[in-house]
Scaffold this motif. Structure first.
Motif, PDB file in Angstrom:
ATOM      1  N   GLU A 109      54.427  36.793  45.131  1.00  0.00           N
ATOM      2  CA  GLU A 109      53.021  36.415  44.950  1.00  0.00           C
ATOM      3  C   GLU A 109      52.192  37.622  44.518  1.00  0.00           C
ATOM      4  O   GLU A 109      51.253  37.490  43.737  1.00  0.00           O
ATOM      5  CB  GLU A 109      52.465  35.767  46.213  1.00  0.00           C
ATOM      6  CG  GLU A 109      53.011  34.375  46.416  1.00  0.00           C
ATOM      7  CD  GLU A 109      52.274  33.563  47.453  1.00  0.00           C
ATOM      8  OE1 GLU A 109      51.069  33.803  47.697  1.00  0.00           O
ATOM      9  OE2 GLU A 109      52.914  32.658  48.025  1.00  0.00           O
ATOM     10  N   LEU A 110      52.540  38.802  45.011  1.00  0.00           N
ATOM     11  CA  LEU A 110      51.846  40.009  44.557  1.00  0.00           C
ATOM     12  C   LEU A 110      52.099  40.229  43.063  1.00  0.00           C
ATOM     13  O   LEU A 110      51.197  40.631  42.325  1.00  0.00           O
ATOM     14  CB  LEU A 110      52.284  41.217  45.375  1.00  0.00           C
ATOM     15  CG  LEU A 110      51.896  41.180  46.856  1.00  0.00           C
ATOM     16  CD1 LEU A 110      52.565  42.318  47.607  1.00  0.00           C
ATOM     17  CD2 LEU A 110      50.390  41.218  47.037  1.00  0.00           C
ATOM     18  N   LEU A 111      53.307  39.917  42.615  1.00  0.00           N
ATOM     19  CA  LEU A 111      53.625  40.019  41.197  1.00  0.00           C
ATOM     20  C   LEU A 111      52.810  39.003  40.383  1.00  0.00           C
ATOM     21  O   LEU A 111      52.335  39.305  39.284  1.00  0.00           O
ATOM     22  CB  LEU A 111      55.126  39.809  40.970  1.00  0.00           C
ATOM     23  CG  LEU A 111      55.640  39.995  39.548  1.00  0.00           C
ATOM     24  CD1 LEU A 111      55.332  41.396  39.016  1.00  0.00           C
ATOM     25  CD2 LEU A 111      57.139  39.744  39.499  1.00  0.00           C
ATOM     26  N   MET A 112      52.624  37.804  40.931  1.00  0.00           N
ATOM     27  CA  MET A 112      51.793  36.793  40.268  1.00  0.00           C
ATOM     28  C   MET A 112      50.366  37.320  40.082  1.00  0.00           C
ATOM     29  O   MET A 112      49.768  37.139  39.022  1.00  0.00           O
ATOM     30  CB  MET A 112      51.750  35.499  41.096  1.00  0.00           C
ATOM     31  CG  MET A 112      53.037  34.729  41.127  1.00  0.00           C
ATOM     32  SD  MET A 112      52.971  33.358  42.304  1.00  0.00           S
ATOM     33  CE  MET A 112      52.156  32.120  41.328  1.00  0.00           C
ATOM     34  N   ILE A 113      49.834  37.958  41.115  1.00  0.00           N
ATOM     35  CA  ILE A 113      48.480  38.509  41.043  1.00  0.00           C
ATOM     36  C   ILE A 113      48.421  39.591  39.973  1.00  0.00           C
ATOM     37  O   ILE A 113      47.499  39.614  39.147  1.00  0.00           O
ATOM     38  CB  ILE A 113      48.040  39.079  42.412  1.00  0.00           C
ATOM     39  CG1 ILE A 113      47.937  37.973  43.449  1.00  0.00           C
ATOM     40  CG2 ILE A 113      46.707  39.826  42.288  1.00  0.00           C
ATOM     41  CD1 ILE A 113      47.789  38.469  44.870  1.00  0.00           C
ATOM     42  N   LYS A 114      49.407  40.477  39.978  1.00  0.00           N
ATOM     43  CA  LYS A 114      49.441  41.566  38.994  1.00  0.00           C
ATOM     44  C   LYS A 114      49.432  41.017  37.568  1.00  0.00           C
ATOM     45  O   LYS A 114      48.657  41.459  36.723  1.00  0.00           O
ATOM     46  CB  LYS A 114      50.675  42.438  39.228  1.00  0.00           C
ATOM     47  CG  LYS A 114      50.784  43.609  38.286  1.00  0.00           C
ATOM     48  CD  LYS A 114      52.017  44.442  38.588  1.00  0.00           C
ATOM     49  CE  LYS A 114      52.128  45.601  37.625  1.00  0.00           C
ATOM     50  NZ  LYS A 114      53.313  46.405  37.889  1.00  0.00           N
ATOM     51  N   LYS A 115      50.284  40.034  37.307  1.00  0.00           N
ATOM     52  CA  LYS A 115      50.355  39.434  35.965  1.00  0.00           C
ATOM     53  C   LYS A 115      49.040  38.745  35.606  1.00  0.00           C
ATOM     54  O   LYS A 115      48.569  38.855  34.481  1.00  0.00           O
ATOM     55  CB  LYS A 115      51.518  38.441  35.890  1.00  0.00           C
ATOM     56  CG  LYS A 115      52.871  39.110  35.844  1.00  0.00           C
ATOM     57  CD  LYS A 115      53.984  38.082  35.773  1.00  0.00           C
ATOM     58  CE  LYS A 115      55.337  38.762  35.700  1.00  0.00           C
ATOM     59  NZ  LYS A 115      56.431  37.802  35.694  1.00  0.00           N
ATOM     60  N   TYR A 116      48.468  38.031  36.555  1.00  0.00           N
ATOM     61  CA  TYR A 116      47.208  37.342  36.298  1.00  0.00           C
ATOM     62  C   TYR A 116      46.103  38.345  35.966  1.00  0.00           C
ATOM     63  O   TYR A 116      45.360  38.165  35.000  1.00  0.00           O
ATOM     64  CB  TYR A 116      46.804  36.484  37.501  1.00  0.00           C
ATOM     65  CG  TYR A 116      45.543  35.687  37.246  1.00  0.00           C
ATOM     66  CD1 TYR A 116      45.615  34.409  36.701  1.00  0.00           C
ATOM     67  CD2 TYR A 116      44.291  36.208  37.531  1.00  0.00           C
ATOM     68  CE1 TYR A 116      44.475  33.673  36.454  1.00  0.00           C
ATOM     69  CE2 TYR A 116      43.136  35.486  37.281  1.00  0.00           C
ATOM     70  CZ  TYR A 116      43.232  34.221  36.742  1.00  0.00           C
ATOM     71  OH  TYR A 116      42.090  33.502  36.491  1.00  0.00           O
ATOM     72  N   LEU A 117      46.002  39.403  36.759  1.00  0.00           N
ATOM     73  CA  LEU A 117      44.952  40.404  36.533  1.00  0.00           C
ATOM     74  C   LEU A 117      45.155  41.132  35.215  1.00  0.00           C
ATOM     75  O   LEU A 117      44.187  41.425  34.507  1.00  0.00           O
ATOM     76  CB  LEU A 117      44.885  41.388  37.704  1.00  0.00           C
ATOM     77  CG  LEU A 117      44.399  40.805  39.026  1.00  0.00           C
ATOM     78  CD1 LEU A 117      44.515  41.829  40.144  1.00  0.00           C
ATOM     79  CD2 LEU A 117      42.975  40.281  38.917  1.00  0.00           C
ATOM     80  N   GLN A 118      46.399  41.421  34.855  1.00  0.00           N
ATOM     81  CA  GLN A 118      46.673  42.067  33.568  1.00  0.00           C
ATOM     82  C   GLN A 118      46.241  41.160  32.412  1.00  0.00           C
ATOM     83  O   GLN A 118      45.618  41.602  31.459  1.00  0.00           O
ATOM     84  CB  GLN A 118      48.146  42.429  33.439  1.00  0.00           C
ATOM     85  CG  GLN A 118      48.542  43.606  34.267  1.00  0.00           C
ATOM     86  CD  GLN A 118      50.049  43.861  34.288  1.00  0.00           C
ATOM     87  OE1 GLN A 118      50.865  42.985  33.991  1.00  0.00           O
ATOM     88  NE2 GLN A 118      50.425  45.079  34.650  1.00  0.00           N
ATOM     89  N   PHE A 119      46.542  39.880  32.515  1.00  0.00           N
ATOM     90  CA  PHE A 119      46.139  38.920  31.484  1.00  0.00           C
ATOM     91  C   PHE A 119      44.623  38.803  31.438  1.00  0.00           C
ATOM     92  O   PHE A 119      44.020  38.789  30.380  1.00  0.00           O
ATOM     93  CB  PHE A 119      46.777  37.551  31.750  1.00  0.00           C
ATOM     94  CG  PHE A 119      46.298  36.497  30.798  1.00  0.00           C
ATOM     95  CD1 PHE A 119      46.805  36.422  29.509  1.00  0.00           C
ATOM     96  CD2 PHE A 119      45.328  35.579  31.188  1.00  0.00           C
ATOM     97  CE1 PHE A 119      46.355  35.462  28.626  1.00  0.00           C
ATOM     98  CE2 PHE A 119      44.863  34.623  30.313  1.00  0.00           C
ATOM     99  CZ  PHE A 119      45.381  34.564  29.023  1.00  0.00           C
ATOM    100  N   TYR A 120      44.017  38.731  32.631  1.00  0.00           N
ATOM    101  CA  TYR A 120      42.562  38.588  32.749  1.00  0.00           C
ATOM    102  C   TYR A 120      41.872  39.788  32.108  1.00  0.00           C
ATOM    103  O   TYR A 120      40.891  39.640  31.394  1.00  0.00           O
ATOM    104  CB  TYR A 120      42.198  38.452  34.228  1.00  0.00           C
ATOM    105  CG  TYR A 120      40.729  38.383  34.507  1.00  0.00           C
ATOM    106  CD1 TYR A 120      40.012  37.214  34.274  1.00  0.00           C
ATOM    107  CD2 TYR A 120      40.060  39.476  35.032  1.00  0.00           C
ATOM    108  CE1 TYR A 120      38.652  37.155  34.536  1.00  0.00           C
ATOM    109  CE2 TYR A 120      38.696  39.427  35.304  1.00  0.00           C
ATOM    110  CZ  TYR A 120      38.000  38.265  35.052  1.00  0.00           C
ATOM    111  OH  TYR A 120      36.666  38.197  35.308  1.00  0.00           O
ATOM    112  N   LEU A 121      42.383  40.980  32.359  1.00  0.00           N
ATOM    113  CA  LEU A 121      41.784  42.192  31.795  1.00  0.00           C
ATOM    114  C   LEU A 121      41.893  42.204  30.266  1.00  0.00           C
ATOM    115  O   LEU A 121      40.951  42.553  29.565  1.00  0.00           O
ATOM    116  CB  LEU A 121      42.449  43.447  32.354  1.00  0.00           C
ATOM    117  CG  LEU A 121      42.115  43.790  33.792  1.00  0.00           C
ATOM    118  CD1 LEU A 121      42.956  44.957  34.280  1.00  0.00           C
ATOM    119  CD2 LEU A 121      40.640  44.117  33.944  1.00  0.00           C
TER     120      LEU A 121
END
Length: 189
Positions: free
Chosen positions: A173-185
């Protein structure tokens, strides 16, 4: 007593309903909603809001956990459960559009608490909440949550990777957050 829908690998109810303690005794697949609260920090990175579970919890007492999480009671869907848990545990009255769906996560673990086996096999809808949150303004559900704190995202990932038993978080789930934030940025530039 709390009753849960038994679910398939896609998170859909099978039609069978079981009492929560039996679900965890048998390791049946059940649904949960996970809401991660995230804020930008002064280092140009992100912080996660973590809740410290009550010492009276049936599993992982006193451990740091997801911002808000909970089982789906029988008959309830993922989003309404996420909104309900956010309000019950932290006093946050979010709107459905404020929860950003990051994906489905299947989590499994087997532990022993209070001398009894605890088998957790959950299918979770994982959400991100990025609205401003001041922890001093939160209303904590004392039966569930001892306290909350902000923790740097990278520091949290390191603690989980190093196996720190004070954190009961799924690394996926931490990896999901990382990917989401990278995409969001990338998309916000």
């Amino acid at each position: 007593m709390e009753f849960l829908d038994i679910r398939d690998k896609n998170g859909n109810p099978t039609g069978e309903v079981k009492e929560r303690s039996l679900v965890h005794a048998d390791g049946d697949i059940h649904g949960t909603s996970h809401v991660w609260i995230v804020r930008k920090n002064e280092k140009g990175s992100y912080d996660l809001l973590l809740q410290k579970r009550s010492e009276n919890k049936d599993a992982f007492p006193g451990c740091y956990d997801i911002s808000s999480a909970g089982h789906l009671p029988a008959g309830q869907d993922y989003l309404s459960s996420a909104l309900r848990e956010l309000e019950e545990e932290l006093g946050i009255k979010a709107k459905p559009e404020q929860l950003h769906f990051m994906g489905l996560h299947e989590g499994c673990c087997e532990e022993t608490f209070y001398g009894k086996p605890f088998k957790n096999h959950e299918i979770s809808h994982v959400y991100l909440y990025q609205e401003p949150v001041n922890i001093e303004d939160l209303t904590l559900q004392k039966e569930e949550v001892q306290e909350v704190c902000w923790l740097d995202f990278k520091e949290c990932c390191k603690k989980v990777k190093d196996g720190d038993r004070k954190y009961c978080l799924f690394p996926e789930e931490l990896l999901m957050i990382k990917k989401y934030l990278q995409f969001y940025l990338k998309s916000s530039r």
